[in-house]
Design an enzyme around this catalytic site. Structure first.
Site, PDB file in Angstrom:
ATOM      1  N   SER A  41       0.834  -1.193   0.000  1.00 56.89           N
ATOM      2  CA  SER A  41       0.000   0.000   0.000  1.00 56.89           C
ATOM      3  C   SER A  41       0.876   1.254   0.000  1.00 56.89           C
ATOM      4  O   SER A  41       1.684   1.440  -0.902  1.00 56.89           O
ATOM      5  CB  SER A  41      -0.952  -0.042   1.199  1.00 56.89           C
ATOM      6  N   ASP A 155      -5.915  -3.848  -2.009  1.00 50.13           N
ATOM      7  CA  ASP A 155      -4.842  -3.456  -1.089  1.00 50.13           C
ATOM      8  C   ASP A 155      -4.116  -4.656  -0.467  1.00 50.13           C
ATOM      9  O   ASP A 155      -4.741  -5.566   0.070  1.00 50.13           O
ATOM     10  CB  ASP A 155      -5.438  -2.594   0.023  1.00 50.13           C
TER      11      ASP A 155
END
Length: 262
Positions: A41, A155
């Site tokens: 991320s 993610d």
């Protein structure tokens, strides 16, 4: 005798990812060699910048252009409110390289396969913009990234908040992990809405998962950022300063990792 290969694993954490820049500043200034970098991320953005060989000043300048509005746009999709395609455009326009094959340091961006719940490690070759956008695609907020085979990615923090396994599989013998996820937000208090309960509970799960990956690293750096929220992009300078401070506190431990192996 040769020194062990060193890997740098950078956690997710939204705006808290700016603390990674402070850590990287200390590594550069003290000539700590990094052989592999993996990021999840927000950590994938910082990790890519480092693996590209960019100066810390250049990374900071790019950081000043990053904001929630500049890095996203409306998706008009039922799969997410926003698209993070502008982030991919930023990487292609402002970063030194746009493909894995060109990087100065081997790099991996970690995402989650939405259908199999498996860790997807983008590395070796391919488009950096796609990989980082996939790693940063917060479920429900950003639409999933879809590859040519129809695989959908979200993610990487869901399965690998700190990508220690990814960087070890790249060849690292010693790992420096930077965790900007597990420090609790000490000012949130008790949520008063359904959405607040959901969000705070999700953050608890991610923080717990991140802290449980500490044992996989040889040195763990946890900046003192509990008083700063993951959405406070405007406090970049403070995040960087606290990351630098935390790395300096661990510098002796980091230097011991470089002791040569027989």
């Amino acid at each position: 005798m040769t020194r062990p290969k060193i890997g740098l694993a950078l956690s997710g954490g939204a705006a808290r990812g700016f603390a990674h820049v402070g850590v990287m500043k200390v590594l550069r200034e003290n000539d700590i060699p990094i052989d592999f970098v993996a990021g999840t991320s927000a950590g994938s953005i910082a990790g890519l910048a480092y693996a590209s060989g960019m100066s810390i000043d250049s990374i900071v300048e790019i950081g000043k252009t990053i904001g929630w509005y500049s890095m996203s746009k409306l998706s008009f999709s039922a799969k997410g409110l926003l698209s993070n395609a502008p982030l991919g455009d930023l990487i292609r326009d402002r970063f030194a390289f746009d493909r894995f094959e060109e990087l100065m340091i081997p790099f991996a961006a970690v995402a989650t396969n939405l259908e199999t719940a498996e860790e997807m490690v983008f590395k070796g070759e391919g488009d950096l913009g796609f990989a980082v956008c996939a790693s940063c695609a917060i479920p429900g907020v950003f639409i999933p990234l879809e590859d040519e085979s129809g695989n959908k990615f979200v993610d990487g923090g869901i399965v690998a908040p700190i990508p220690t396994r990814a960087v070890r599989e790249m060849g690292a013998k010693k790992i420096i992990a930077v965790d900007v996820m597990s420090p609790n937000s000490d000012h949130w208090g008790s949520p008063s809405t359904l959405l607040g309960v959901f969000f705070q509970s999700a953050m608890m799960l991610l923080r717990t998962a991140a802290s449980q990956q500490h044992y996989q690293a040889d040195v763990v750096i946890v900046p003192d950022i509990a008083h700063l929220r993951p959405d406070e992009i405007g406090k970049m300078d403070e995040f960087i300063e606290l990351g630098e401070k935390a790395a300096l506190a661990k510098l002796d431990e980091i230097k011991r990792l470089l002791e040569k192996e027989v």
